[in-house]
Design an enzyme around this catalytic site. Sequence first.
Site: not given
Length: 459
Positions: A228, A324, A391
Amino acid sequence: MAAATEQLLLPQEQPRRRRPVWGLAVAALLLVLLLAAAGPLRPRLFRTPPPAERVALTLLSGAKEKGAGTSHYTISRFLPSSHSSELIWFVSVCVDGTPPGYHLQRGSGDGADRWLVHLEGGGWCSTVKECSDSRLSTKGSSNFMKPIRFMGNGILGGDQLQNPDFYNWNKVYVRYCDGASFSGDAEAQAQDGTTLYFRGLRIYEAVIDELMEKGLANATQALFTGCSAGALSMMLHCDDFRARFPQEVSVKCFADAGFFLDEKDISGKRSLWSLYDRVIHLQNVRKVLPKDCLANKEPTECFFPAELIKSIRTPMFILNPSYDSWQIRNVLVPDSSAPDKSWLSCKENIRNCNSTQVEVLDGLRNKMVNDLKVVEDKEDWGMFIDSCFTHCQSLSGVSWHSPTSPRLENKTIAEAVGDWHSGRSQGAKEIDCKYQCNPTCNSLPPPRDVTAFNRVEIY
């Protein structure tokens, strides 16, 4: 929650009821039949991984030379009781002025001289208030950081069957407490008059310097990873990380769910662009941006991966879901863009989306595929772009390498990354078809919440 997790980690300590002998025989026969009918990964369903040990937080030492001003900081909870009142000088680099930290788990066997350095994710703070509020959590203060377990059998896991290429490497989990992807270098004043420190760039430099002294400098192989916002951090520093090693050392980079898009939301606003623009100006991020990009574009545009990857020379593998979940919820359909709540169910789980909404999500996927075209010309790069709604997939054993993992060309993520990293296969660039075409995505549960940036268990 901690107690429940302990039970999952240590199942052999749970009380067991005695079963009749015939019951055990039947169970054994069923197990043999299932294993005989299963594919090569199926036996792992029945394997109990060894319990992971807690890895202590190491507060950064020697960062004072990086220069960020100093402050008194009481570290009584990290010291024996006899030293509980001791005051130590530390460089102020987390947002609240506390020292940053990392967790180091030493490698073994043929992994003793191989290193995996992972940068934690956690979003960004783009205003003084947001950054001030972050001081009450690990995102802005090491006061709240505790030991962790490298568990879950993802890329940080120690089970050889479920993490075959990296299970016994030296592993470092660098904590994220600056709010700008380890890239800022500035200060600001909070409303209460205290100083907020934006020293992400110096955290990165000081941590890597300290790790080099602890053995990273002698690595024969090094993999630089992030998830991330941590994956964006890794992209920003990938070439610098490579430059710290002799040319003969194998150094590669791996970005998990960090390919953030400059895409308009459903109301027509560039919400992520606006957030990045605030971060760059508040935290003085310009220093880490590619010079060739800055020569022709605005700094904010150069903070997006679509521009960053054009300048990166080090071999990199990009792992990203084309749907995502974080970007759908916060970039494509932020709450402000759909005040009528018509997207709430769809944002929670893509299976709830109607055909019109799926068409909108397809636009996000098409944008990602288009931005990644530049990777096709990079021979030593790799990609695994699945059509799952999730994610960060490398830190979870379910998505990394298990019987229910997503697959492209019949490979799990771990197999694709391992083949690319070791050179066992060439041209490891796979982009999935559109949503619903890949049945291996259906076994993945929806992300637990919008802030689920990682799967490392923290105690």
